[in-house]
Design an enzyme around this catalytic site. Sequence first.
Site, mmCIF file in Angstrom:
data_model
loop_
_atom_site.group_PDB
_atom_site.id
_atom_site.type_symbol
_atom_site.label_atom_id
_atom_site.label_comp_id
_atom_site.label_asym_id
_atom_site.label_seq_id
_atom_site.Cartn_x
_atom_site.Cartn_y
_atom_site.Cartn_z
ATOM 1 N N ASP A 1 -3.192 7.141 11.616
ATOM 2 C CA ASP A 1 -2.033 6.463 11.038
ATOM 3 C C ASP A 1 -1.086 5.980 12.129
ATOM 4 O OD1 ASP A 1 -0.288 5.907 8.557
ATOM 5 O OD2 ASP A 1 1.038 7.125 9.801
ATOM 6 N N THR B 1 2.183 8.356 2.924
ATOM 7 C CA THR B 1 1.526 9.590 3.361
ATOM 8 C C THR B 1 1.822 10.813 2.494
ATOM 9 O OG1 THR B 1 1.409 8.836 5.648
ATOM 10 C CG2 THR B 1 1.317 11.211 5.291
#
Length: 504
Positions: free
Chosen positions: A259, A83
């Site tokens: 996510d 990320t």
Amino acid sequence: MHLKLYNNMKKALTTIILALSFITSWSAEVNRPKLIVGIVVDQMRWDYLYYYYDQYGDNGLKRLLSKGFSCENTMINYVPTVTAIGHSCVYTGSVPAFTGIAGNNFILNGRNVTSVTDTTVHAIGSDISHKDGKCSPRNLLANTIGDQLKLATNFKSKVFGVALKDRASILPAGHAADGAYWWDGAAGHFITSSYYMDKLPKWVDYFNSKNNTKPNFDIKTSTQGVTMTFKMAEELLKNERLGKHDVTDMIAVSISSTDAIGHTYSTRGKENHDVYMQLDKDLAHFLQVLDREVGEGKYLLFLTADHGAVHNGNFMNAHKLPGGGYSSQPVKEKLNKHLASTFGKEGNYVAHIMDCRIYLDHGFIEQNHLDLQKVKKEAVALLKQDPQFAYVVDYDDIANACVPQFLRERIINGYNRMRSGDIGVILQGSHMHGTVGPDYKGTSHGTWNPDDSHIPLIFMGWHVKEGSTSTPTYMTDIAATVCAMLHIQMPDCCIGNAIQEVWK
């Protein structure tokens, strides 16, 4: 005499007219959109554009695909695919080798830090001692699209970031941003840090009071997190009057719930389906807000992802497909035991394993008068015997490693000599970071393979033509493309190239 004077005046006037004409022509060419809108969908695999296509409405993702320009073969050109690195890469056009963002966590000056850790600042909008507020972009060694926009407009542009995750808001917004807002689960609302301001704007306080959730209720693993993020972005757009100034403004929006839900429930199933239906619905509404507040065709928007995700190993194996995962703890224990036996000194030779990065304990090795190069060589040799690793490399000797060229380049791009550790491991295809026990149903990411590295990239709006391309493009090209369209300098560490097919 009078005729000569007349001719001289005529020539002077002609020169002035031509000069003014040139200035006017040049000014007309350097036109820019009213607003740049960046949307990053955390863990969105490229194929989600089409896996759920028949269930999307007409005004969300389908609108982007039909009215925008889709780069269908966009890849991430570094490892690990996580990320913090993804968000920094999108907006800097660069890679960890230059940005310094080596992972979601990494070792900096001997300390385990997050990508946005900054102990010199404190939370604004929450308890000032709360660690979730001790964040800033100072660990980022490169500047961003927003920073370059600020420079190009003498800092008149407004630039903001919004996300549930701190790193997904802070890193895209950049160093010179007017603000970045992220979700504090304990407080149940959006906060920021003293890096940006001394107190929250009144409109943020009002928004928080109307949208506060129960303390410690984590909206990140629910579709509510998608809606909350877009609602905050909409309020920011209106209250900061973005897109209504004489210069171009920018808002970076990241959707984090996709996510969290993927990690928990995997790439298939009701939960993943529901979050992408919510994303499509909320995106459609946000586009309508942009059309109304800024004007259709007056904003430049791009949508992409920070990384993808590997299909769950149990799911894959059940269908006779290869898949699996690895746990770092057994690897760490095995390494420490083997190195202790080899060098005759008990202790922790391995300090940390983060994603694909192994950090040796240099202090322990030095104190015991051991040769670091010999320790690394022995560790690499042991790891190469493990069939779950396709390749194992000493970061300082990548050039001599027997690794496919494309993969060598990704390893080098992802390696920061001060923050990435000593040894890199590359998993076999369709494998992921994380243990895949018999009951495990989630997913993860971080690898080189297309599941993780093939991402969506769609541009829409100002000067963007309708269409698509399968020509290879890279995540690093996003910042270069946006800056080229705006006629501003690309970020200082950008290594990408503008995708010229995007604009008319």
